[in-house]
Design an enzyme around this catalytic site. Structure first.
Site, mmCIF file in Angstrom:
data_model
loop_
_atom_site.group_PDB
_atom_site.id
_atom_site.type_symbol
_atom_site.label_atom_id
_atom_site.label_comp_id
_atom_site.label_asym_id
_atom_site.label_seq_id
_atom_site.Cartn_x
_atom_site.Cartn_y
_atom_site.Cartn_z
ATOM 1 N N THR A 76 0.842 -1.194 0.000
ATOM 2 C CA THR A 76 0.000 0.000 0.000
ATOM 3 C C THR A 76 0.875 1.242 0.000
ATOM 4 O OG1 THR A 76 -1.699 -1.175 1.262
ATOM 5 C CG2 THR A 76 -1.851 1.221 1.208
ATOM 6 N N THR A 77 0.524 2.221 -0.818
ATOM 7 C CA THR A 77 1.292 3.465 -0.872
ATOM 8 C C THR A 77 0.448 4.617 -0.336
ATOM 9 O OG1 THR A 77 0.569 3.840 -3.162
ATOM 10 C CG2 THR A 77 2.645 2.674 -2.834
ATOM 11 N N ALA A 100 7.344 -2.486 -0.019
ATOM 12 C CA ALA A 100 7.796 -2.110 -1.355
ATOM 13 C C ALA A 100 6.728 -1.244 -1.998
ATOM 14 C CB ALA A 100 8.064 -3.335 -2.221
ATOM 15 N N HIS A 135 -2.062 5.049 -14.230
ATOM 16 C CA HIS A 135 -2.680 3.967 -13.470
ATOM 17 C C HIS A 135 -4.190 3.968 -13.671
ATOM 18 C CE1 HIS A 135 1.149 3.700 -11.252
ATOM 19 N NE2 HIS A 135 0.754 2.469 -10.969
ATOM 20 N N HIS A 136 -4.811 2.900 -13.201
ATOM 21 C CA HIS A 136 -6.259 2.751 -13.274
ATOM 22 C C HIS A 136 -6.964 3.810 -12.433
ATOM 23 C CE1 HIS A 136 -5.904 0.948 -9.265
ATOM 24 N NE2 HIS A 136 -4.882 0.267 -9.757
ATOM 25 N N LYS A 139 -7.037 3.970 -8.370
ATOM 26 C CA LYS A 139 -5.863 4.287 -7.542
ATOM 27 C C LYS A 139 -6.074 5.637 -6.863
ATOM 28 C CE LYS A 139 -0.817 4.235 -7.494
ATOM 29 N NZ LYS A 139 -0.859 3.331 -6.323
#
Length: 238
Positions: A76-77, A100, A135-136, A139
């Site tokens: 998760t970011t 990561a 990105h999709h 996000k």
């Protein structure tokens, strides 16, 4: 090994499939409707929990995993303003956390290429650098965690750039990141160096979520018997 999943969207389901293919057992699945099951005996039996949720919920999920003694693997970011607290837990309390911004093996090779190219381009100030990521539409964070990792790799190695900015550069020392959200794109990242005479670019284009999911399962396997704050550099020895 026994794996718990936190988050059961498209990524969680892909991780489940790959984990089972690799001979692992999914002992617990935590999603929005059963958050308290993280305290269940089934969850506590896991050798590792793989977490892919949202920036708003991720940190609390980590704390709960630490509370019940389950190592965490997270992709998760958007929560990294609190990463220091996680590192402190690992250092002082012996917790296990593998993070990561992107688990794809290809992307981590791309990270290494990005740093190497930036070191070279530091000697050629006629080239300006920018980034685009796609990105999709689901996000939630922008720029992506992968884009930020790439930007950090550039900033570490190019003296004429001192920060990244979302969309427009306010100064010649800024590294602009153009973030696009469209369709169901798994992830595209492109670094472009441009001078008056030519353009140099490197690009990673993910074909599906499978590469991210496989890397997350490999990371969970890697945590076995380990303590501390871990990442892809530890896994791949970059």
């Amino acid at each position: 090994m026994k794996i718990a999943l936190i988050g059961y969207g498209k990524m969680g389901k892909t991780i489940e499939q790959i984990a089972i293919q690799r001979g692992h057992q999914i002992v617990s699945i935590i999603d929005i409707n059963n958050a308290e099951d993280i305290y269940s005996e089934a969850f506590k039996s896991a050798d590792a929990a793989i977490e892919f949720t949202t920036p708003a919920t991720a940190f609390n999920n980590y704390m709960k995993c630490f509370e019940v003694g389950v190592p965490v693997v997270s992709g998760t970011t958007g929560w990294l303003d609190r990463i220091g607290e996680i590192k402190e837990k690992c250092e002082k309390e012996g917790k296990t956390f593998f993070y990561a911004s992107n688990f794809s093996i290809g992307v981590n090779i791309f990270f290494a290429m990005n740093k190497y190219l930036a070191k070279i381009m530091n000697n050629f100030p006629s080239y300006d650098v920018k980034m685009t990521e796609v990105h999709h539409i689901h996000k939630l964070d922008a720029p992506s965690g992968t884009a930020i990792t790439l930007a950090e790799g550039i900033l570490e190695n190019i003296d004429r750039k001192d920060r990244w900015t979302l969309e427009n550069a306010e100064s010649v020392t800024d590294l602009p990141i153009h973030a696009i959200r469209e369709g169901e794109v798994p992830g595209i990242h492109e670094i472009t160096y441009e001078s008056d005479v030519d353009t140099i670019s490197i690009k990673h284009d993910a074909k599906s979520r499978a590469g991210f999911a496989l890397g997350a399962v490999i990371a969970a396997e890697f945590t076995a018997g380990k303590k501390g704050f871990l990442g892809m550099n530890d896994l791949f020895k970059f």
